[in-house]
Design a protein around this motif. Structure first.
Motif, mmCIF file in Angstrom:
data_model
loop_
_atom_site.group_PDB
_atom_site.id
_atom_site.type_symbol
_atom_site.label_atom_id
_atom_site.label_comp_id
_atom_site.label_asym_id
_atom_site.label_seq_id
_atom_site.Cartn_x
_atom_site.Cartn_y
_atom_site.Cartn_z
ATOM 1 N N GLU A 1 0.855 -1.183 0.000
ATOM 2 C CA GLU A 1 0.000 0.000 0.000
ATOM 3 C C GLU A 1 0.895 1.238 0.000
ATOM 4 O OE1 GLU A 1 -2.540 -0.186 3.401
ATOM 5 O OE2 GLU A 1 -3.281 -2.198 2.946
ATOM 6 N N ALA A 2 0.261 2.393 -0.076
ATOM 7 C CA ALA A 2 1.026 3.638 -0.059
ATOM 8 C C ALA A 2 1.821 3.796 1.234
ATOM 9 C CB ALA A 2 0.084 4.826 -0.244
ATOM 10 N N SER A 3 1.332 3.196 2.321
ATOM 11 C CA SER A 3 1.999 3.321 3.620
ATOM 12 C C SER A 3 3.131 2.312 3.813
ATOM 13 C CB SER A 3 0.975 3.142 4.746
ATOM 14 O OG SER A 3 0.363 1.859 4.668
ATOM 15 N N THR A 4 3.308 1.377 2.873
ATOM 16 C CA THR A 4 4.347 0.344 2.995
ATOM 17 C C THR A 4 5.738 0.978 2.932
ATOM 18 O OG1 THR A 4 2.899 -1.279 1.941
ATOM 19 C CG2 THR A 4 5.247 -1.812 2.031
ATOM 20 N N ASN A 5 6.631 0.494 3.784
ATOM 21 C CA ASN A 5 8.021 0.964 3.769
ATOM 22 C C ASN A 5 8.972 -0.008 3.081
ATOM 23 O OD1 ASN A 5 6.976 1.897 6.891
ATOM 24 N ND2 ASN A 5 7.709 3.491 5.505
ATOM 25 N N TYR A 6 8.740 -1.332 3.327
ATOM 26 C CA TYR A 6 9.649 -2.338 2.763
ATOM 27 C C TYR A 6 8.866 -3.516 2.191
ATOM 28 C CZ TYR A 6 13.142 0.182 5.519
ATOM 29 O OH TYR A 6 13.944 1.155 6.040
ATOM 30 N N ASN B 1 6.143 -10.340 -9.908
ATOM 31 C CA ASN B 1 4.826 -10.783 -9.457
ATOM 32 C C ASN B 1 3.971 -9.547 -9.144
ATOM 33 O OD1 ASN B 1 5.564 -9.839 -6.920
ATOM 34 N ND2 ASN B 1 5.885 -11.866 -6.033
ATOM 35 N N SER B 2 2.725 -9.765 -8.722
ATOM 36 C CA SER B 2 1.797 -8.646 -8.542
ATOM 37 C C SER B 2 2.245 -7.679 -7.448
ATOM 38 C CB SER B 2 0.393 -9.167 -8.238
ATOM 39 O OG SER B 2 0.377 -9.936 -7.043
ATOM 40 N N GLN B 3 2.846 -8.201 -6.368
ATOM 41 C CA GLN B 3 3.293 -7.314 -5.286
ATOM 42 C C GLN B 3 4.421 -6.395 -5.750
ATOM 43 O OE1 GLN B 3 1.558 -6.990 -2.704
ATOM 44 N NE2 GLN B 3 1.279 -8.790 -1.433
ATOM 45 N N ILE B 4 5.333 -6.934 -6.547
ATOM 46 C CA ILE B 4 6.433 -6.114 -7.063
ATOM 47 C C ILE B 4 5.902 -5.087 -8.053
ATOM 48 C CG2 ILE B 4 8.573 -6.152 -8.399
ATOM 49 C CD1 ILE B 4 9.170 -8.896 -7.168
ATOM 50 N N GLU B 5 4.954 -5.499 -8.895
ATOM 51 C CA GLU B 5 4.368 -4.558 -9.849
ATOM 52 C C GLU B 5 3.659 -3.415 -9.127
ATOM 53 O OE1 GLU B 5 1.948 -6.943 -12.431
ATOM 54 O OE2 GLU B 5 3.552 -7.138 -13.912
ATOM 55 N N ARG B 6 2.912 -3.752 -8.054
ATOM 56 C CA ARG B 6 2.239 -2.727 -7.264
ATOM 57 C C ARG B 6 3.262 -1.767 -6.657
ATOM 58 N NH1 ARG B 6 -2.713 -3.143 -5.038
ATOM 59 N NH2 ARG B 6 -1.961 -2.557 -2.986
ATOM 60 N N THR B 7 4.371 -2.333 -6.167
ATOM 61 C CA THR B 7 5.418 -1.500 -5.572
ATOM 62 C C THR B 7 6.002 -0.545 -6.596
ATOM 63 O OG1 THR B 7 5.983 -3.267 -4.003
ATOM 64 C CG2 THR B 7 7.638 -1.547 -4.367
ATOM 65 N N GLU B 8 6.297 -1.042 -7.788
ATOM 66 C CA GLU B 8 6.883 -0.186 -8.812
ATOM 67 C C GLU B 8 5.923 0.924 -9.228
ATOM 68 O OE1 GLU B 8 8.231 -2.816 -11.907
ATOM 69 O OE2 GLU B 8 10.182 -3.065 -10.943
ATOM 70 N N HIS C 1 5.887 7.364 -3.876
ATOM 71 C CA HIS C 1 5.907 6.766 -2.543
ATOM 72 C C HIS C 1 7.271 6.115 -2.279
ATOM 73 C CE1 HIS C 1 1.616 7.410 -1.940
ATOM 74 N NE2 HIS C 1 1.439 7.013 -3.184
ATOM 75 N N ALA C 2 7.703 6.159 -1.032
ATOM 76 C CA ALA C 2 9.030 5.649 -0.662
ATOM 77 C C ALA C 2 8.916 4.211 -0.158
ATOM 78 C CB ALA C 2 9.664 6.537 0.396
ATOM 79 N N ILE C 3 9.095 3.265 -1.043
ATOM 80 C CA ILE C 3 9.067 1.836 -0.688
ATOM 81 C C ILE C 3 10.374 1.213 -1.180
ATOM 82 C CG2 ILE C 3 7.824 -0.340 -0.900
ATOM 83 C CD1 ILE C 3 5.366 1.285 -1.752
ATOM 84 N N GLU C 4 11.008 0.436 -0.311
ATOM 85 C CA GLU C 4 12.268 -0.211 -0.690
ATOM 86 C C GLU C 4 12.058 -1.703 -0.870
ATOM 87 O OE1 GLU C 4 16.910 -0.647 0.872
ATOM 88 O OE2 GLU C 4 15.523 0.761 1.842
#
Length: 304
Positions: free
Chosen positions: A254-259, A276-283, A290-293
């Motif tokens: 989500e937008a609030s995710t950090n890592y 996968n879908s989680q990585i695509e969402r992160t990108e 948003h700042a996600i590592e």
């Protein structure tokens, strides 16, 4: 404000029967381009009720290309990786999914929001149909013309940002407490009116082993998502390690995710271009600012 406003008209009750599309793109709050095309539906049937609404007939689209041709030549590059807005986005995004499914085309990766939801969080009106909101805001509208509807949706977004003093799309989404929808690969998530957080619910079954938490640790008060099978330990143990360090588990990015912590095998696939879908969402969220590592399992163990 960087975004693309979108509107479809359909020939009949089938969501895949696109007969026209309108797009309006803004970059840094300035109009960059407008795009309008008539489209010949794959099953070229026009219902009288649809014609009475938008005025497009079977004869009008006789020489128009089908959607798959326009998608490959023109439309995909206008939408891929962009932030979209539509008035009643649930309809327009379902039309996009339906027509892509019809031609067995993969979904683009994009985020979107609904100018109905944004309007509801910005102004108090008796109704929130496009013509009602446009009339309230003084926006000229030739209703049910795809390009004009897209223009109106774009103006609503800009006027909401002005009203709420939001400098960009991210700030506007936060101030309206709406949640972006997403399309990726062969799946999607709808745009929502309320931004509900799941982290507390997902973490409540885990209790830290000690009350003495290192407040300087990387994972302290961080929101963390796991994806892919872990090699070094079971997922439950990894989650417990996070909680012991003051971190919080989330089920989805989500937008609030950090890592985003990625199992080694899945991380190797990622390095080779497979997501996968989680990585695509992160990108996609990274593209929104948003700042996600993204962290490999190996690096996760080092941080522990």
């Amino acid at each position: 404000m960087d975004f693309v406003a979108l509107d479809f008209e359909t020939a009949n009750s089938s969501r895949g029967s696109v007969c026209s599309i309108g797009l309006v793109e803004y970059e840094k709050g300035k109009l960059k381009r407008e795009y309008y095309r008539l489209v010949k539906p794959k099953q070229n049937y026009f219902a009288s009720i649809n014609v009475s609404i938008h005025g497009i007939t079977k004869e009008d689209v006789a020489d128009a290309p089908e959607f798959d041709v326009l998608w490959e030549r023109e439309i995909r590059e206008l939408l891929e990786g962009k932030f979209l807005v539509a008035h009643n986005a649930q309809f327009d995004m379902s039309v996009l999914r339906a027509v892509l499914d019809q031609y067995n085309l993969p979904y683009p990766m994009l985020a979107y929001n609904c100018s109905v939801n944004i309007s509801k969080k910005t102004w108090t009106l008796p109704r929130y149909k496009l013509n009602v909101v446009s009339d309230y805001l003084g926006i000229e509208l030739e209703h049910h013309h795809a390009l004009d509807d897209a223009r109106a949706s774009a103006q609503i977004l800009l006027k909401a940002a002005e009203e709420l003093q939001a400098n960009n799309v991210k700030e506007l989404v936060e101030k309206t407490n709406t949640m972006n929808g997403m399309m990726f690969d062969t799946s999607y998530e709808p745009a929502k009116l309320n931004n509900k957080r799941r982290a507390k619910k997902q973490s409540e079954s885990y209790v830290a082993a000690t009350s003495e938490v290192d407040t300087t640790h990387l994972f302290y008060q961080s929101h963390i998502v796991f994806t892919g099978k872990l090699e070094a330990m079971k997922r439950e143990e990894a989650v417990q390690r996070i909680v012991d360090r003051g971190g919080k588990l989330q089920r989805n990015v989500e937008a609030s995710t950090n890592y985003l912590i990625v199992g080694n095998a899945t991380f190797r696939d990622y390095m080779n271009g497979k997501r996968n879908s989680q990585i695509e969402r992160t990108e996609m969220l990274l593209a929104e600012g948003h700042a996600i590592e993204i962290i490999s399992e190996s690096d996760f163990l080092k941080h522990l």
